[in-house]
Design an enzyme around this catalytic site. Structure first.
Site, PDB file in Angstrom:
ATOM      1  N   SER A  14     -14.827  16.360  15.881  1.00  0.00           N
ATOM      2  CA  SER A  14     -15.329  14.986  16.006  1.00  0.00           C
ATOM      3  C   SER A  14     -14.717  14.361  17.262  1.00  0.00           C
ATOM      4  O   SER A  14     -13.931  15.008  17.960  1.00  0.00           O
ATOM      5  CB  SER A  14     -14.962  14.188  14.761  1.00  0.00           C
ATOM      6  OG  SER A  14     -13.575  14.218  14.586  1.00  0.00           O
ATOM      7  N   CYS A 382     -14.544 -16.261  15.284  1.00  0.00           N
ATOM      8  CA  CYS A 382     -14.705 -16.239  13.822  1.00  0.00           C
ATOM      9  C   CYS A 382     -13.398 -16.638  13.139  1.00  0.00           C
ATOM     10  O   CYS A 382     -13.038 -17.805  13.181  1.00  0.00           O
ATOM     11  CB  CYS A 382     -15.248 -14.898  13.351  1.00  0.00           C
ATOM     12  SG  CYS A 382     -16.172 -15.086  11.820  1.00  0.00           S
ATOM     13  N   HIS A 508     -20.029 -14.268  16.542  1.00  0.00           N
ATOM     14  CA  HIS A 508     -19.443 -13.132  17.277  1.00  0.00           C
ATOM     15  C   HIS A 508     -20.176 -12.923  18.604  1.00  0.00           C
ATOM     16  O   HIS A 508     -21.080 -12.092  18.692  1.00  0.00           O
ATOM     17  CB  HIS A 508     -19.540 -11.855  16.432  1.00  0.00           C
ATOM     18  CG  HIS A 508     -18.643 -11.863  15.250  1.00  0.00           C
ATOM     19  ND1 HIS A 508     -17.358 -11.369  15.279  1.00  0.00           N
ATOM     20  CD2 HIS A 508     -18.828 -12.335  13.994  1.00  0.00           C
ATOM     21  CE1 HIS A 508     -16.797 -11.530  14.093  1.00  0.00           C
ATOM     22  NE2 HIS A 508     -17.670 -12.116  13.293  1.00  0.00           N
ATOM     23  N   GLU A 510     -19.250 -11.412  21.187  1.00  0.00           N
ATOM     24  CA  GLU A 510     -19.009 -10.080  21.768  1.00  0.00           C
ATOM     25  C   GLU A 510     -20.151  -9.114  21.466  1.00  0.00           C
ATOM     26  O   GLU A 510     -20.383  -8.166  22.215  1.00  0.00           O
ATOM     27  CB  GLU A 510     -17.670  -9.523  21.263  1.00  0.00           C
ATOM     28  CG  GLU A 510     -17.595  -9.096  19.793  1.00  0.00           C
ATOM     29  CD  GLU A 510     -17.290 -10.229  18.811  1.00  0.00           C
ATOM     30  OE1 GLU A 510     -17.439 -11.413  19.197  1.00  0.00           O
ATOM     31  OE2 GLU A 510     -16.927  -9.925  17.652  1.00  0.00           O
TER      32      GLU A 510
END
Ligand code: GLN
Length: 547
Positions: A14, A382, A508, A510
């Protein structure tokens, strides 16, 4: 033209960066004038990652339609400049949930419900459904996990079947693998790749193209060897070397001919790639004129993936200001009133991160106080915005015992409180205020100046909110309400007027920042941080307004 499907699997190990390879290929195909989207198939049994701890899974990426999804969707949006939705992320949990729901409704007419065909059919429905939804030219399907994992098998089988269902000429199988360097032997090793391709081929999905992650360039002998053992042409052995920045990967893949091979094999009508804007961005990232240090205060900072989109949005905002961003990771658990000055004295901006639960809250409050009192640009996102409100209430509005009911249910001044429709919810999954909502910006605020427009849309993921019953009290003490959701009259942005740049947002931002469209609040925040650090020349504002 029939929609083409590109299946991307991963082998050997992975963390090879499959998401970035998918996003890079997507970027290259879009640059060649094609309509492209990417879908992530995740083999875990959670219905979505929304219930997972950030240590387990990294950031939960929220789409406009309010789906809580894998963070790879963030890469897809940032690289491709597209908007994804619930359809772009499918998990084993969701597939089984849907199949079992249908079974309970009697939809299978007395049949025994099995992995093949019912689970595989459901997976195929999700893949084809996305392709047909907007008539895409290409759907890139990223299969999570590593080939050989038990849980990936139904996905591989579904892709194998799809190759026949939609025709081989309309599909392509790309396998991402690792070619490790063994220092003791002094050479690159191809055996792991051979084994991984063998495992994949046993499932009936032999690769057409191999993307080989490697620390060293693959010479023609190695390429020939891989091609021969893995049954691909030598031009289809693509080397993927480590890059300084993930944003360079599309260019590296282009140089290796990945997009050309895909276009040729799928017979796609493609023009020459237009990557001018992309290259300009990379040159700003690689050759910055300035450097600025931003403190990122959060409780998951050991695990940077928990704040993936924030980090990328800072890079985007930095590039627009010709600046490299040094992130100073601050563990909020260890931040106190005593050590805050020593810890934050050399930073030019402080970002307090989103989060859940009361761990580290006092550290976050200390960071807010320090930013507010020392005129350091402050960006609260947030939970970071909620901390800013609590801090302001305590220290500027005389409400010493103010708090959020998330941390103290009995606080006499619940300046942050449950949204009314959240109070009685007991299920945790998919029940927050999620996805895109409108926000109307107040004139003469930093936010309005940054966005250069009145009505914006941003994405949310929260249960608590600035308490409207205490809003007046806070406003009287100088808290500026800079953005309101017009539909429900919820406070979405707060600012402090007497401060050079103090912005807290309930949403949010971003999540919406992309390479081609850096987020205006991040651009503005970095601009303010540069000014704080003494860089005030025109370079701060040159060409740096978002498109
Ligand atoms: N815990 C807070 C809430 O639920 C903030 C959530 C967040 O930061 N995403 O409202």
């Amino acid at each position: 033209m029939a929609t083409k499907y590109i299946f991307i699997t991963g082998g050997v190990t992975s963390s090879l960066g499959k998401g970035i390879i998918c996003a890079s290929l997507g970027r290259l195909l879009i640059a060649r004038g094609l309509r492209v989207t990417i879908q992530k198939l995740d083999p875990y049994i959670n219905v979505d990652p929304g219930t997972m701890n950030p240590y387990e899974h990294g950031e939960v990426y929220v789409t406009e339609d309010g789906a809580e999804t894998d963070l790879d969707l963030g890469h897809y949006e940032r690289f491709l400049g597209i908007r994804t939705s619930q359809q772009n992320n499918v998990t084993t949990g969701r597939v089984y949930y849907d199949v079992i729901t249908k079974e309970r409704q009697g939809a299978y007419l007395g049949k025994t419900v099995q992995v093949i065909p019912h689970i595989t059919d459901e997976i195929k429905t999700h893949v084809l459904g996305l392709g047909e939804s907007e008539n895409f030219d290409v759907v890139i399907v990223e299969i999570g996990g590593t080939v050989g994992d038990i849980e990936s098998l139904p996905y591989i089988e579904a892709m194998r079947q799809l190759r026949y269902d939609v025709g081989r000429k309309n599909t392509l199988s790309i396998h991402l693998t690792l070619v490790p360097y063994l220092a003791a032997a002094g050479e690159l090793k191809t055996k792991p790749t051979q084994h991984s391709v063998k495992t994949l081929s046993e499932s009936g999905l032999s690769p057409d193209i191999l993307v080989c992650r490697s620390e060293y360039q693959l010479d023609s002998t190695i390429r020939r060897k891989i091609a021969q053992f893995c049954n691909v042409e030598i031009e289809d052995v693509i080397a993927s070397l480590d890059a300084d920045s993930i944003y360079e990967v599309p260019l590296l893949m282009q140089a290796e001919g990945l997009d050309s091979r895909v276009i040729e094999k799928l017979n796609l009508p493609a023009k020459n790639a237009d990557l001018a804007k992309w290259k300009e961005f990379i040159s700003k990232v690689k050759n910055p004129l300035h450097e600025v240090t931003i403190a990122l205060v959060g409780k998951y900072v050991e695990h940077h993936d928990a704040y993936k989109s924030i980090v990328e949005a800072l890079i985007h905002g930095g590039a627009m200001n010709d600046s490299r961003i040094n992130i100073k990771w601050i563990q909020s658990d260890f931040l106190t009133k005593k050590n805050v000055a020593a810890t934050l004295q050399n930073v030019s901006g402080i970002l307090v991160a989103p989060g859940f639960g009361d761990r580290g809250i006092n550290g976050k409050l200390a960071a807010v106080t320090y930013a507010r009192e020392n005129d350091i640009p402050f960006f609260g996102i947030c939970l970071g915005m909620q901390c800013a409100v609590i801090e302001f209430a305590k220290n500027c509005a005389g409400l010493e015992e103010a708090n959020s009911t998330e941390f103290d249910e009995k606080t006499p001044y619940p300046v942050i409180d449950y949204m009314p429709d959240q109070r009685n919810i007991t299920d945790k999954g998919g029940t927050m205020r999620l996805g895109k909502y409108e926000c109307k910006l107040t004139l003469d605020t930093r936010s309005r100046e940054a966005y250069q427009t009145e009505l914006i849309e941003e994405r949310h993921r929260h249960r608590f909110e600035l308490n409207n019953e205490l809003r007046e009290r806070l406003a009287e003490s100088g808290l500026i309400i800079a953005g309101i959701n017009p539909e429900r009259d919820l406070v979405e942005i707060i600012e402090i007027e007497s401060h050079p740049w103090f912005v807290g947002v309930q949403f949010h931002p971003e999540l919406k920042s992309t390479v081609n469209e850096p987020h205006p609040l991040f651009v503005s925040f970095i601009g303010a941080a540069l000014q704080k650090s003494g860089i005030t020349d025109e370079t701060v504002s040159r060409e740096n307004q978002p498109a």
